[in-house]
Structures are given as structure tokens and as C-alpha cells.
Design an enzyme around this catalytic site. Structure first.
Site, mmCIF file in Angstrom:
data_model
loop_
_atom_site.group_PDB
_atom_site.id
_atom_site.type_symbol
_atom_site.label_atom_id
_atom_site.label_comp_id
_atom_site.label_asym_id
_atom_site.label_seq_id
_atom_site.Cartn_x
_atom_site.Cartn_y
_atom_site.Cartn_z
ATOM 1 N N LYS A 1 -17.721 19.972 80.392
ATOM 2 C CA LYS A 1 -16.680 19.708 81.460
ATOM 3 C C LYS A 1 -16.763 21.042 81.568
ATOM 4 C CE LYS A 1 -11.969 17.797 82.416
ATOM 5 N NZ LYS A 1 -11.037 17.145 81.731
ATOM 6 N N SER B 1 -10.388 12.981 84.828
ATOM 7 C CA SER B 1 -10.724 14.567 85.524
ATOM 8 C C SER B 1 -12.106 14.296 85.238
ATOM 9 C CB SER B 1 -9.564 14.968 84.913
ATOM 10 O OG SER B 1 -9.152 15.379 83.094
ATOM 11 N N SER C 1 -8.151 11.116 80.976
ATOM 12 C CA SER C 1 -9.445 11.934 81.276
ATOM 13 C C SER C 1 -10.786 12.306 80.858
ATOM 14 C CB SER C 1 -8.169 12.942 81.799
ATOM 15 O OG SER C 1 -7.939 13.901 82.906
#
Lengths: 97, 492, 485
Positions: free
Chosen positions: B80, B155, B179
Site C-alpha cells: 500500500k 482504504s 481498511s
């Protein structure tokens, strides 16, 4: 409690975000809705309940006083928007606000 | 043989060990896959092709020299874009960090490199991890590989979509209120949020420091355990890191769950907004756990359900308002000029932050400001204590708590962007575990009968009981067979 | 009317700790240096970096707390203090708020009117900011057109000491700061150099008519860069507020800047609204719970503090208060003095006179600290012994001290090299005595006639003939034997 325009402006200033007129309006509406939801916690009886600032209880985490490596000056300044004399340059500082 | 890009990390490691493929061939196959599908999935924010190939070459050299760094040497991993990578652009999905090149590696990145894992791309995310759909990325919206008109969740949506689409075998994400677990659920893969403090936060760009925790997104449970073993364990650079070595999670992962006590959260199953198809799949999952020897019971988490979202959306934005104050146009990142430093910083932040980030920074600033602290932030911290106590009581009777991960399957792009509160409610079942610091996993439990989209089962365990949680998820996964079958892959 | 006002002063003192590394990272702590050469992801506030507290800084803070008679908290914590300023990398300062490490102490300050007890509200630990240089205009912030930021200092451990408003005059404030600095210097926790900013003093001053319950407006005075300027600034400020009240004006609550050059304070631009620091518990750091064992261990290792040292110097060395004050002003001076006394073995007052008189004079003229001087305690002791033994005169000794100061040589060596040693051998002096008598028959006759005052003149003549090396006491004795029946 609905948040008023003055509060939006005050908070935007504390948070250093220049909001447009439209954003101020939308922010006021959205924050009011979110806060109204959040205010459900006002109904809870919290007498004698200690706050939890952390998820897990640890204490006394410290490091020994030992010197390690620093970034080089070039590395430190590499991402700077403006540099002068090996320092980060910023527009003039005003003391208030 | 299954195409290389559909192999999990452990399978790739075996193929490498058997000499069936080289690390460079794996890297090449993954890059080819990215060329094919990423233009439509849009999971990758910064491709690191050169670095990946270079790392893979080095892995092959080590293998030839008999100097492997770990059993997973040569298996690429995606990150990420919230993990800082030395020399590789890291943006946290924000305009304000566009082009930012960190001078250091996050501990997670360092440890994976030390284990020989080639770096495969920086993956898309909601800006500063604020969001549940990855639509809040400043650069692009990632699509759900199961239906390109739908969101992958967030996310960590880029990480989830990349793993689901076969672009990387596994990836790192971060979870603050769901997330990792929610996107894992929405794209039909495994996502683990470890106990707070098990994985170092050093070099992970902060959203809400007391909640943020890194974790793996993988195709199967074993891979998740392996990635945690590689990068978990105490880090002296993170003062909230739990002392002790990395947890041993692979040992006994296949020991079964005979006699394990599983608690179904009564309130979550009765929640308004729980989709019919999600309920159906999750109830199947409960029965399957029972069939595998678990004892099912009910537990009650009324405060988590009623007040979890409120507490979360007061605590996380408050911490974020301070964590994001450093983006001021002085030392790095975007600068928009102004006649004085206040104007410069205010304009920089206005231009550099997206709407959701501004909203949360404003909300957090407000809830901490004079006169409101006690009513909002201070109260939320006490609700957090109640949630911890509620879990502690539940765990007096059960070993693992089970629930749906997300109330719905993947929603359509744009469906919830206009209504922040509706978006926040996506996190209804996931916010409680981070508030209490507990480990939780989302494991696929098949497709919803309503829309044929993936549904995730969430398992929550007591602090540091990852091994029990993973053992449960593993038993379930093996019995269901979804992950290993073509049915478990998106039609892409 | 002039006595009808009373002044209330509270002080906030910031002390940079002299640890090896910074408060939350391993960058070195040092003064000056090329800008931005002592930073890392942590003290530069880079995305993803995390703070880890320096154990030594916590220990130093507890040491300060114990020396100031504080209670050491069983549980302390860090908070974030939020405000934007370009010299602050994270735009929040990690500080302590409602759980400081040390609370409720006091300092007994020696003043001309006896001992003044000043309460200590709290002692807490935080991090320092970077430094701004203002460019354009006069170089002051007000009319500069841009500023340049150096983060070498950012993250240096900083202790804040807050006093109770127990101080009622500029002189008391000066004495308090002076005593506090002496205590901190004894503890070895800081360089305590006000000029370099390692000790910084801010004052809250309010003046009100006597007997009026309400305190006057609190005026904050900043930029006092020496102990002397603390006295000057507060004296000025006290008078300014008194004059305003006499004119029937109420001083306004504001922050004022002291100008070293003019000796005046002037208002800084008034804040438009009160700061709202939005303190909240620092989630990156966990609570501190200093164990009783650790605190006791720190207490056991506390050095002798100035008050105790003063009492001991007065009692053991029989020194007057003025000497004690000078000799205990810093631990280095005190240690130096004690070493010299030990090496000397005689009357401590003799050493005190030489240290506070001639030696300090030389140090002042040269702008050198005693610890850096070439004169050693043993050297001074040897010099004084030479005088005591009559081998050189007191006047000669001053010259020898100057030479010791310049070259670092031993006094014996200087005396030998310069041929300074007094001649006290009677046989060696006989010739010069005879010559002086022969050359000054009138004077010799006067002495013979009983006018003993004239012996001095003849002694001088002998001294001249011996190049000043003759021991005047021996010469005197020889002359008497020759001339006085």
C-alpha cells in the site's frame, strides 16, 4: 449540536485550511450530520469510566541515550519546496493568527 | 499447472524451491499480468518494474549461491502506498505528497527486503487511508476485479484488488477502522489486522496512531500467517510495539478447531442494513464452523454496534488532525505560494488535501478544540474503554468472535461518495476490533446469492491470540475450498 | 503613594538538557553546526517517523525534580500541543500536560533580606523547536520578507520549570534564576548558557495597588538573555506598570519583548485570539511510571546542591558570605577551590583571596572560564606557599600568577627562571647593607640617633642594590644590628 459558520471558520483557521465559500457551506452541513451521529455517545453513562488513549497497555518504553546516524544535508533538503543557504525557506512569518 | 499469477505466495515459494520457475520468471509473469489487467483495475499507483526485476535477479543469484534469506526469498510483495520506501515515490494517495521520495524504508519494507521479497509496486489507497472505497485516492479510483463498476473497498483497496486480480501474490495494507478487512471481504481474499503493536508502525504514514496497524492481504490464510512471521515482532523504533519476537503462526495452523468456542455477535446479525445475501453466506459459515467441531454460542457487543462508529469517528479524526499537520509546505511535498507563511500553508493544504481529508481534519480539530474536548474526544476515549470491557466479557465465554466483515457486498462507484455518513457505516462491524486493539481477520465465505459478489467472514480473537484466529480461519478456508478453486477468482 | 503597589512575578524557565542524543531520536545534541546536518526522519517530522523517548532525558528531569523538592509522579505521560509554526517539524510539540513528571516543589533562594522560598508548580519534559533566521528588512521578524529554517536543534530535550507567583521584585527574580541556574549546573544536566539559549527565562509580571484582591493584568516578558537582563527587564517592567497605574491606566495583558540595548520592554503584536493548543494524549508514546527504586537510585546519586555547599564552605573553610557566594556560584569553581585548598594545606581564606581577587581578575580580562585556565589548583597552592615561606613577596607573586596564567608553567619554575627568589641569607646581604650605610651617612646617623622611621629609607636603598630580591625583613634586622645600639 449543529455547528455554525463561525465555528467552521475558526476550525479551518486552526487547521490551516483555506476553504472556499462552497466548501465552508458544505463542511458546515456535513460536520453537523456527522456530529449529530457522534453525539449518540452523550446518552451513555460514563461515570467512573477511565479513558483509553491506547489500544494496548504498555508503559515505560524508552531508548538508551545513544547517538546514531543522521541524514546528510542533501537528503534532508532533497524534498524541500524552497532552499536557501542550506535551510528551508518560507515566506515571512507573522506572529499572530 | 495454474498460471503463475494465480499462485499464492507459499505456492510460488514451493515452485521456486522445486526449480520449476525462477524469481525473474515470476516477476516477469506478474508484470505481464499487470500490463493486461491493471489498466482496467487501476490498483497500482507507482509501478516499480525495474526494482522488481532487479530484486528478482538478486533473489535468483542468492538461490544459485545457496544463500537464501528466507523460505519466501524471491516471492514478490506489493505495498500500500502508505509504507515509505527509500528512493521510491510514496504518496499515501495524496496530492500533497505527489512526487515525494522518502529517504528511508518502513520497518515492514526493511524486514520483507531482508527476507528476500522483491518489491512489487506501490498500491492505490484512499488518501491517507481515509475512506472505505479507494475513491478518495487523489490519483484514481481502483475497481473491484469482480465487477469493474464497483469499488474494491478501502482504504487498502489497491492492495486488495491487486492480490485479487493476480497482479501480486500478496500485499501489505493498513487497517485503522477496517481498511484491510473490508476490502479483503469485498474482493474475496484474506485480510488480517493483527493485535495493535504486533507489526511496527515505523515508516507507515500515520492516519490515527492509536488504531493504525499494518497487516497482510493474501490469497489464503497460510500466506497471511507467513507474511506476519516475516515482518512482525518488536521494533525499537516504535514505542507502541509489543516486546518479543515475531509470533510463530504457521506452527499448528492446521490443527483444527474441535471444541473451539465461537461466539456469534447477536447485535451484528440483527443490524439494520445487513444485506440478505451477506447474512445467508455468513450463516452458512457459522454452520460450517460447527460442522468442523466448534461450539457456537452468542455474545453481545451492544456498545460496539451502537457507539463504535461514533467513538471511532471522533478518535481517528482527532489523531489525524495532528498527524496531518506536518503537511505544511515547508520541508517536503506540495507548496502553494502565499504572501506569508500562514497563507502559504493554508493554501497548500487547501490544494493538497481532498474533500474527505479536509472533512476529517476539520472534524478532529473541532472535537479537540477548547470547550468540546470533554464532550467529544474525551468521551470517545471512555467509550473506547467500555468497548474493551465488552470484548473482555465476551472472551470469558468464547475463544473467537464471528460476524460478517461488511454489512454489504461491494457497492457501486459513486454510490456513497455524496453521503459521508453512509460511507462511514460501511465500517459498522470492523471499527470495534481496532478500538480494542484486537486481532481480526476477514476470510472469504463464498459469493452472495444476491449479486454473486464475495462475502467475508470476520473472526476476532483476544489480544495476541492470532494463532487461534488463523487456525480457525484456516480450517474454515480448507473446508470451504473457495480460495483454492477457480470459483474464488474474479472473472478477469 | 510610591509604596502602595505590589508586584507579583511568576517565571517559566526552559532548560535544554545536555544528553548525547535528542529527545525522541538518536541525532546528536550540540550547539551550532552547519544547518540541517543533524536531522533524521524523526526530528524532521517526515511521514511515517515515530518518536521513542530518551531514557537519560527522563532521568535528568527526575533529577531536576528531586533537586527542586518536587514530588515525582507515579504515572506521567506525553501530550501533543498543537500549533503551526515553521520551526516545528510536526506542527505539534510533544510535551506534557496534565501528567507532568514532577510537581509541587520549592527552591530556597538566598536574598539580601534572607531566604525566599519560591514554589515550583511543575517540571515537565518536552522537545525543542528548530531555529528561524529572518531575512530581509532589519533582520527582525517584524519586517523580514522570508525566513530560513534549520532543524539541528529540533527535538533537543527541553525541560520546562514553572514557578509559583511567589516572587515580588525584579531582584528576587534575578536571585531565583541565579540560584536555579546554580542548581542545574550542579546537577550536570545542562550547559545552562543563557546566551546560547540552553537556559531561557520568560516572566509573568503583574503590579497592583496593595490590598487590592484582584491581580493586575499579566504581562509576559520574553527575550531575557542573561541573569543581569532578567533583573533589568523586570525592573523596567515593574516601573512601567506602576507608572501606568499611577496615571490611572490599566496595563493590558500582552507579551512584551525585552531589548538588551535600550533596557526597555516593548509590546509584541497582540494575538488576535487566544491559542487553542488542543492538547491530547500522544498516541505514539506510552505512559511513564518511574519506579520507586529508580527514583531512589537517582536521588542517591544527586550531587551536593548549592545551598548545602554554601553551608559547608561557610562552616568548614570559615569564609565570609561574599566569598562563599562567589566560590559556589558554579560547581566547577567550587571544585577548583577545594582542590586548591587541599593542595595548600593552610588557611583556606588565603586561597579564597587569591581566587576571588587576582585569579578572577585575570579570567575576566581574558574572557576565560576557570576550568579552561592554565593555572591549576596545585599551582596556585604552590604559589601561595612560596609567599608564606617568604621566598617571594606578595607583589612578586602577582607577576608570577600572571606568568602561570599565560604559560601554564609551575610557580617554582617561573621564580627560578626570573631569578625572583628573595635573598634572605645574611652573609649574602652584608655587602649591600654596608654599601647603603656608607652611601647614606646622614640617614645612618639619624637611625643611630634613635630615629627608627628612617630605617625604611635604608631598607629601600638595600632593595635597590639587590634588584628587589632581598628579603626586606632580613635587611631590616641587619640594619638594626649595625646601627641601633
Amino acid at each position: 449540536m449543529p455547528i455554525d459558520r463561525a465555528a467552521v471558520d475558526h476550525v479551518a483557521r486552526l487547521a490551516r485550511i483555506a476553504l472556499t465559500e462552497e466548501e465552508r457551506e458544505r463542511m458546515q452541513a456535513e460536520l453537523s450530520v456527522i456530529l449529530a451521529h457522534a453525539e449518540r455517545i452523550a446518552a451513555l453513562d460514563l461515570d467512573g469510566v477511565e479513558p483509553s488513549a491506547h489500544a494496548i497497555e504498555l508503559t515505560d518504553v524508552m531508548r538508551p541515550d545513544e547517538v546514531g546516524e543522521c541524514l546528510s544535508r542533501d537528503e534532508a533538503l532533497a524534498n524541500a519546496p524552497a532552499v536557501e543557504d542550506g535551510r528551508f525557506a518560507v515566506p515571512r512569518i507573522i506572529e499572530d493568527a | 499447472m495454474t498460471e503463475l499469477h494465480w499462485l499464492g505466495a507459499t505456492e510460488l515459494a514451493s515452485a521456486l524451491d522445486a526449480g520449476e520457475v525462477s524469481a525473474q520468471e515470476v516477476a516477469g509473469a506478474l508484470l505481464q499480468r499487470a500490463d493486461e489487467v491493471d489498466p482496467s483495475v487501476r490498483a497500482v499507483l507507482t509501478r516499480t518494474d525495474e526494482r522488481l526485476l532487479e530484486d528478482a535477479r538478486a533473489a535468483d543469484r542468492r538461490r544459485a549461491a545457496g544463500a537464501l534469506r528466507s523460505p519466501y526469498d524471491g516471492v514478490p510483495v506489493g505495498y500500500k502506498d502508505i509504507f515509505v520506501t527509500r528512493g521510491t515515490v510514496t504518496t499515501a494517495g495524496s496530492r500533497i505528497l505527489e512526487g515525494y521520495v522518502p529517504p528511508y524504508d518502513a520497518t515492514v519494507v526493511q524486514r520483507c527486503s531482508a527476507a528476500g521479497l522483491p518489491l512489487a509496486h506501490k498500491l492505490n489507497m484512499d488518501e491517507f487511508a481515509m475512506g472505505s472505497s479507494t475513491e478518495n485516492s487523489a490519483f484514481m479510483a481502483t475497481r473491484n476485479p469482480w465487477d469493474l463498476e464497483r469499488v474494491p473497498g478501502g482504504s487498502s483497496g489497491g492492495s486488495a484488488a491487486a492480490v485479487a486480480a493476480g497482479i501480486v501474490p500478496w500485499a501489505w495494507g493498513t487497517d485503522t477502522g477496517g481498511s484491510i478487512r473490508q476490502p479483503a471481504s469485498l474482493v474475496g481474499i484474506v485480510g488480517v489486522k493483527p493485535t495493535y503493536g504486533v507489526v511496527s508502525r515505523y515508516g507507515m504514514i500515520a492516519f490515527a496512531s492509536s488504531l493504525d496497524q499494518a497487516g497482510p492481504l493474501t490469497r489464503n490464510v497460510r500466506d497471511a500467517a507467513a507474511l506476519l512471521e516475516i515482518a512482525g515482532g518488536h521494533d525499537p523504533r516504535d514505542a507502541t510495539s509489543i516486546p518479543g519476537p515475531a509470533p510463530r503462526l504457521l506452527d499448528g495452523i492446521d490443527a483444527g478447531i474441535e471444541g473451539l468456542r465461537v461466539g456469534i455477535v447477536a447485535e451484528f446479525m440483527q443490524a439494520e442494513g445487513l444485506a440478505h445475501g451477506v447474512r445467508a453466506r455468513v450463516e452458512d459459515a457459522y454452520r460450517r464452523l460447527e460442522k468442523l467441531g466448534a461450539e457456537l454460542g452468542e455474545v453481545h457487543l451492544p456498545i460496539s454496534l451502537e457507539h463504535g462508529i461514533s467513538a471511532y469517528y471522533l478518535i481517528a479524526p482527532a489523531e489525524a488532525s495532528a498527524n496531518l499537520a506536518r503537511y505544511d509546505g515547508v520541508r517536503y511535498g506540495l507548496r502553494v505560494d502565499g504572501e506569508d507563511v500562514v497563507a502559504m500553508t493554508s493554501r497548500t493544504r487547501a490544494a493538497g488535501f481532498g474533500a474527505e481529508v479536509k472533512r476529517r481534519v476539520m472534524l478532529g480539530t473541532y472535537s479537540l478544540s477548547a470547550g468540546y474536548y470533554d464532550a467529544y474526544y474525551g468521551r470517545a476515549l471512555r467509550v473506547r474503554t467500555l468497548i474493551k470491557q465488552e470484548f473482555a466479557r465476551a472472551f470469558e465465554h468464547v475463544d473467537v468472535i464471528a460476524s460478517p466483515t461488511s454489512p454489504t457486498t461491494a457497492f457501486r462507484l459513486g454510490e456513497r461518495t455524496a453521503d459521508p455518513l453512509a460511507m462511514y457505516l460501511s465500517d459498522l462491524f470492523t471499527v470495534a476490533a481496532p478500538l480494542a486493539g484486537l486481532p481480526a481477520i476477514s476470510v472469504p465465505c463464498g459469493l452472495s446469492p444476491d449479486d454473486s459478489l464475495p462475502v467475508g467472514l470476520q473472526l476476532i480473537a483476544p489480544a495476541l491470540q492470532e494463532s487461534t484466529m488463523l487456525r480457525t480461519a484456516y480450517a474454515f478456508e480448507q473446508d470451504l475450498g473457495f480460495a483454492a478453486s477457480p470459483e474464488g477468482r474474479p472473472p478477469l | 503613594m510610591s509604596d502602595a503597589f505590589e508586584t507579583t512575578i511568576g517565571l517559566e524557565i526552559h532548560v535544554e538538557l545536555a544528553t548525547a542524543s535528542k529527545m525522541f531520536c538518536s541525532c546528536p545534541v550540540a550547539f551550532g553546526g552547519e544547518p540541517n546536518t543533524r536531522t533524521c526522519p524523526v526530528c524532521l517530522g517526515l511521514p511515517g517517523a515515530l518518536p521513542v523517548p530518551n531514557r537519560k532525558a527522563v532521568e535528568y528531569t527526575i533529577r531536576i525534580g528531586l533537586a527542586l523538592n518536587c514530588r515525582i509522579a507515579e504515572r506521567a505521560g506525553f501530550h501533543r500541543k498543537n500549533y503551526f509554526y515553521p520551526d516545528m517539524p510536526k506542527n505539534y510539540q510533544i510535551s506534557q500536560y496534565d501528567e507532568p513528571l514532577c510537581v509541587r516543589g520549592h527552591v530556597d533562594v538566598p536574598t539580601e533580606d534572607g531566604v525566599l522560598r519560591v514554589g515550583i508548580t511543575r517540571v515537565h519534559l518536552e522537545e525543542d523547536t528548530g531555529k528561524s533566521v529572518h531575512v530581509g528588512g532589519s533582520g527582525r521578524i517584524a519586517d523580514s520578507d522570508r525566513s530560513l529554517e534549520d532543524f539541528n536543534r529540533a527535538g533537543t530535550p527541553l525541560v520546562e520549570i514553572v514557578s509559583e507567583p511567589d516572587i515580588h521584585s525584579a531582584e528576587q527574580a534575578r536571585a531565583f534564576v541565579s540560584e536555579l541556574r546554580a542548581i542545574l549546573a550542579s546537577l550536570g544536566v545542562s550547559d545552562v548558557r543563557m546566551e546560547e539559549g540552553s537556559l531561557r527565562v520568560d516572566a509573568n509580571v503583574s503590579v497592583r495597588p496593595v490590598g487590592e484582591g484582584e491581580h493586575g493584568a499579566k504581562v509576559e516578558v520574553k527575550n531575557m538573555n542573561s541573569i543581569r537582563s532578567v533583573g533589568r527587564a523586570l525592573q523596567y517592567e515593574e516601573a512601567r506598570q506602576r507608572d501606568a497605574l499611577r496615571r490611572g491606566e490599566m496595563p493590558t495583558q500582552e507579551t512584551r519583548h525585552f531589548d538588551e540595548r535600550t533596557g526597555r520592554t516593548s509590546a509584541m503584536r497582540t494575538k488576535e485570539f487566544a491559542f487553542d493548543y488542543r492538547y491530547f494524549p500522544e498516541p505514539d508514546l506510552v505512559p511513564l511510571t518511574p519506579s520507586r527504586a529508580w527514583v531512589e537510585e537517582i536521588a542517591a546519586r544527586l550531587p551536593e546542591l548549592p545551598a548545602a555547599r554554601r553551608a559547608r564552605f561557610a562552616a568548614d573553610y570559615a569564609l565570609p558570605a561574599a566569598d562563599v557566594a562567589v566560590l559556589t556560584a558554579s560547581p566547577e569553581v567550587a571544585r577548583w577551590f577545594e582542590e586548591a585548598v587541599a593542595a595548600y594545606g593552610g588557611e583556606p581564606k588565603r586561597i579564597a583571596n587569591w581566587v576571588t581577587g587576582d585569579l578572577f581578575g585575570l579570567l575576566n580580562d581574558a574572557g576565560v572560564e576557570l576550568t579552561e585556565a592554565k593555572v591549576t589548583p596545585a599551582g596556585l597552592a604552590a604559589l601561595v606557599r612560596l609567599v608564606d615561606a617568604g621566598r617571594i613577596s606578595g607583589k612578586q607573586a602577582k607577576g608570577v600568577l600572571q606568568a602561570m596564567f599565560d604559560s601554564g608553567a609551575e610557580p617554582e619554575a617561573i621564580v627560578a627562571e626570573r631569578g625572583l627568589e628573595q635573598v634572605s641569607d645574611e652573609a649574602a646581604l652584608q655587602g649591600a647593607v654596608d654599601e647603603a650605610i656608607a652611601a647614606n651617612p646622614d640617614a645612618a646617623d639619624k637611625v643611630r640617633a634613635g630615629n627608627l622611621n628612617t630605617i625604611g629609607f635604608l631598607v629601600g636603598q638595600v632593595m635597590r642594590r639587590t634588584g628587589g630580591r632581598a628579603d626586606p625583613r632580613v635587611v631590616n634586622e641587619l640594619l638594626r644590628r649595625k646601627l641601633v645600639p
